[in-house]
Design an enzyme around this catalytic site. Structure first.
Site, PDB file in Angstrom:
ATOM      1  CB  ALA A  61      -0.904  -0.016   1.228  1.00 14.77           C
ATOM      2  N   GLY A 105       0.762  -5.083   1.028  1.00 19.30           N
ATOM      3  CA  GLY A 105      -0.469  -5.160   0.243  1.00 19.30           C
ATOM      4  C   GLY A 105      -0.241  -5.800  -1.127  1.00 19.30           C
ATOM      5  CD  GLU A 108      -2.072  -7.768   3.163  1.00 19.93           C
ATOM      6  OE1 GLU A 108      -2.009  -6.580   2.769  1.00 19.93           O
ATOM      7  OE2 GLU A 108      -2.380  -8.077   4.320  1.00 19.93           O
ATOM      8  CD  GLU A 128       2.033  -5.562   5.703  1.00 20.85           C
ATOM      9  OE1 GLU A 128       2.896  -6.420   5.996  1.00 20.85           O
ATOM     10  OE2 GLU A 128       1.179  -5.731   4.811  1.00 20.85           O
TER      11      GLU A 128
HETATM   12  N1  CO8 Z   1       4.587   3.245  -0.708  1.00 24.34           N
HETATM   13  C1  CO8 Z   1       4.962   4.408  -1.268  1.00 24.34           C
HETATM   14  N2  CO8 Z   1       6.085   4.541  -2.005  1.00 24.34           N
HETATM   15  C2  CO8 Z   1       6.855   3.448  -2.178  1.00 24.34           C
HETATM   16  C3  CO8 Z   1       6.523   2.205  -1.635  1.00 24.34           C
HETATM   17  C4  CO8 Z   1       5.309   2.117  -0.869  1.00 24.34           C
HETATM   18  N3  CO8 Z   1       4.887   0.973  -0.336  1.00 24.34           N
HETATM   19  N4  CO8 Z   1       7.474   1.307  -1.962  1.00 24.34           N
HETATM   20  C5  CO8 Z   1       8.367   1.973  -2.705  1.00 24.34           C
HETATM   21  N5  CO8 Z   1       7.999   3.256  -2.846  1.00 24.34           N
HETATM   22  C6  CO8 Z   1       8.691   4.325  -3.564  1.00 24.34           C
HETATM   23  C7  CO8 Z   1       9.921   4.818  -2.812  1.00 24.34           C
HETATM   24  O1  CO8 Z   1       9.544   5.763  -1.834  1.00 24.34           O
HETATM   25  C8  CO8 Z   1      10.735   5.408  -3.932  1.00 24.34           C
HETATM   26  O2  CO8 Z   1      10.190   6.670  -4.245  1.00 24.34           O
HETATM   27  P1  CO8 Z   1      11.159   7.946  -4.496  1.00 24.34           P
HETATM   28  O3  CO8 Z   1      11.965   7.555  -5.714  1.00 24.34           O
HETATM   29  O4  CO8 Z   1      10.217   9.079  -4.724  1.00 24.34           O
HETATM   30  O5  CO8 Z   1      12.018   8.079  -3.291  1.00 24.34           O
HETATM   31  C9  CO8 Z   1      10.461   4.479  -5.093  1.00 24.34           C
HETATM   32  O6  CO8 Z   1       9.259   3.805  -4.778  1.00 24.34           O
HETATM   33  C10 CO8 Z   1      11.543   3.427  -5.304  1.00 24.34           C
HETATM   34  O7  CO8 Z   1      11.729   2.770  -4.055  1.00 24.34           O
HETATM   35  P2  CO8 Z   1      13.182   2.605  -3.369  1.00 24.34           P
HETATM   36  O8  CO8 Z   1      14.065   3.735  -3.728  1.00 24.34           O
HETATM   37  O9  CO8 Z   1      12.959   2.361  -1.912  1.00 24.34           O
HETATM   38  O10 CO8 Z   1      13.682   1.286  -4.107  1.00 24.34           O
HETATM   39  P3  CO8 Z   1      14.683   0.169  -3.545  1.00 24.34           P
HETATM   40  O11 CO8 Z   1      14.980  -0.719  -4.703  1.00 24.34           O
HETATM   41  O12 CO8 Z   1      15.811   0.797  -2.815  1.00 24.34           O
HETATM   42  O13 CO8 Z   1      13.808  -0.650  -2.462  1.00 24.34           O
HETATM   43  C11 CO8 Z   1      11.869  -1.774  -1.621  1.00 24.34           C
HETATM   44  C12 CO8 Z   1      12.699  -1.387  -2.865  1.00 24.34           C
HETATM   45  C13 CO8 Z   1      12.651  -2.767  -0.765  1.00 24.34           C
HETATM   46  C14 CO8 Z   1      10.593  -2.443  -2.156  1.00 24.34           C
HETATM   47  C15 CO8 Z   1      11.528  -0.504  -0.799  1.00 24.34           C
HETATM   48  O14 CO8 Z   1      10.983   0.478  -1.680  1.00 24.34           O
HETATM   49  C16 CO8 Z   1      10.530  -0.727   0.281  1.00 24.34           C
HETATM   50  O15 CO8 Z   1      10.918  -1.239   1.334  1.00 24.34           O
HETATM   51  N6  CO8 Z   1       9.245  -0.335   0.098  1.00 24.34           N
HETATM   52  C17 CO8 Z   1       8.234  -0.425   1.107  1.00 24.34           C
HETATM   53  C18 CO8 Z   1       7.744  -1.856   1.284  1.00 24.34           C
HETATM   54  C19 CO8 Z   1       6.698  -1.910   2.370  1.00 24.34           C
HETATM   55  O16 CO8 Z   1       6.945  -1.622   3.514  1.00 24.34           O
HETATM   56  N7  CO8 Z   1       5.471  -2.346   1.995  1.00 24.34           N
HETATM   57  C20 CO8 Z   1       4.372  -2.462   2.909  1.00 24.34           C
HETATM   58  C21 CO8 Z   1       3.549  -1.224   2.896  1.00 24.34           C
HETATM   59  S1  CO8 Z   1       2.258  -1.219   4.120  1.00 24.34           S
HETATM   60  C22 CO8 Z   1       1.038  -2.187   3.405  1.00 24.34           C
HETATM   61  O17 CO8 Z   1       1.184  -2.682   2.317  1.00 24.34           O
HETATM   62  C23 CO8 Z   1      -0.223  -2.385   4.200  1.00 24.34           C
HETATM   63  C24 CO8 Z   1      -1.163  -3.323   3.451  1.00 24.34           C
HETATM   64  C25 CO8 Z   1      -2.576  -2.911   3.644  1.00 24.34           C
HETATM   65  C26 CO8 Z   1      -3.567  -3.651   2.715  1.00 24.34           C
HETATM   66  C27 CO8 Z   1      -3.491  -3.201   1.275  1.00 24.34           C
HETATM   67  C28 CO8 Z   1      -4.676  -3.688   0.451  1.00 24.34           C
HETATM   68  C29 CO8 Z   1      -4.331  -4.425  -0.790  1.00 24.34           C
END
Ligand code: CO8
Length: 255
Positions: A61, A105, A108, A128
């Site tokens: 998400a 998400g 999921e 999460e």
């Molecule tokens: N939300 C918003 N932006 C994101 C997300 C995210 N989940 N994941 C990545 N991005 C963005 C980054 O902020 C970045 O943006 P910017 O270039 O503007 O800084 C861009 O995508 C590229 O990401 P990274 O630079 O971080 O890329 P890396 O290759 O270094 O890392 C990762 C990749 C490991 C995937 C890393 O981006 C990461 O850890 N992302 C977050 C993963 C996460 O925590 N996901 C869980 C989110 S909470 C959730 O999903 C709750 C579920 C609720 C139900 C949903 C219903 C279907």
């Protein structure tokens, strides 16, 4: 934020928000839901493939969009509830083709689909807990049923134990692993195979398998038997069995 195309009786929905690794924001979900609703009610479509990019199916998400949300607002609006309703209402089979990250998400979302195929570099995880929250759309429920309690606990509680594609295959979370560049084509091939069957029996079969998660064994067997009996009211059952007896290919009319 998405692209859609059709190939014969198969519809392909591609998440297309590459800069944010297909983070699931509200607008993206509305587009996905609209497309799925449209394909679900289109008689010309028999199965759907849902995919992302080679780098990310979806990284979860959208954290930036939801970071300031408050409990009362989430509760009153049933936050996330409406996002996932369409997918759980889908009557036609949907195959997730997962390349790259399927986190939070994203994992999921894949698990809401009926079949998951993974690219060799796919990563499945529920991070999460690292954000001070927990999975909100099946990560504690569907994942536990798929991979077992110990592995699900490890993934959900540490937020850093992820599954590789091969581990996901071994645990039964996914049913096939393909090279990344061939993944979507393989998913479309399977979807086309399904879409060529009689649409009514396909939907009944999907309903029956899904009841395995909801009902006791005896109730599930009862449900299955009633649907099995009902297939004899369809033209496709008559055609399918006649074709077998006459040693020819069936011509299903989806009725
Ligand atoms: N939300 C918003 N932006 C994101 C997300 C995210 N989940 N994941 C990545 N991005 C963005 C980054 O902020 C970045 O943006 P910017 O270039 O503007 O800084 C861009 O995508 C590229 O990401 P990274 O630079 O971080 O890329 P890396 O290759 O270094 O890392 C990762 C990749 C490991 C995937 C890393 O981006 C990461 O850890 N992302 C977050 C993963 C996460 O925590 N996901 C869980 C989110 S909470 C959730 O999903 C709750 C579920 C609720 C139900 C949903 C219903 C279907």
């Amino acid at each position: 934020m998405i692209k859609t195309e059709t190939q014969g009786r198969v519809a392909v929905v591609t998440l297309d928000r590459p800069k944010a690794l297909n983070a699931l924001c509200s607008e993206l979900f509305h587009e996905v839901n609209d497309a799925l609703a449209r394909f679900d009610s289109d008689d010309g479509i028999g199965a759907v493939v849902l995919t992302g990019s080679e780098r990310a199916f979806a990284a979860g998400a959208d954290i930036k969009e939801m970071k300031d949300a408050e409990f009362i607002h989430n509760y009153k609006t049933n936050f996330l509830g409406h996002w996932v309703e369409q997918l759980s209402r889908m009557r036609k089979p949907i195959i997730a083709a997962v390349n790259g990250y399927a986190l939070g998400g994203g994992c999921e979302l894949a698990m809401m689909c009926d079949i998951i195929y993974a690219g060799e570099k796919a990563v499945f995880g529920q991070p999460e807990i690292n954000l001070g929250t927990i999975p909100g759309a099946g990560g504690t429920q569907r994942l536990t049923r798929a991979v077992g309690k110990s592995k699900a606990m490890e993934m959900v509680l540490t937020g850093t134990v992820n599954l590789t594609a091969q581990e996901a295959l071994a645990s039964g979370l996914v049913s096939a692993v393909h090279p990344p560049e061939e993944l979507v084509a393989e998913a479309i091939k399977t979807a086309a195979k399904i879409a060529a069957k009689g649409a009514v029996s396909v939907q009944m079969a999907k309903e029956a398998v899904n009841q395995a998660y909801e009902l006791s064994l005896s109730s599930g067997l009862h449900f299955e038997r009633r649907l099995f009996q009902a297939t004899f009211a369809t033209k496709d059952q008559k055609e399918g069995m006649a074709a077998f007896a006459e040693k020819r290919k069936p011509k299903f009319v989806h009725e």
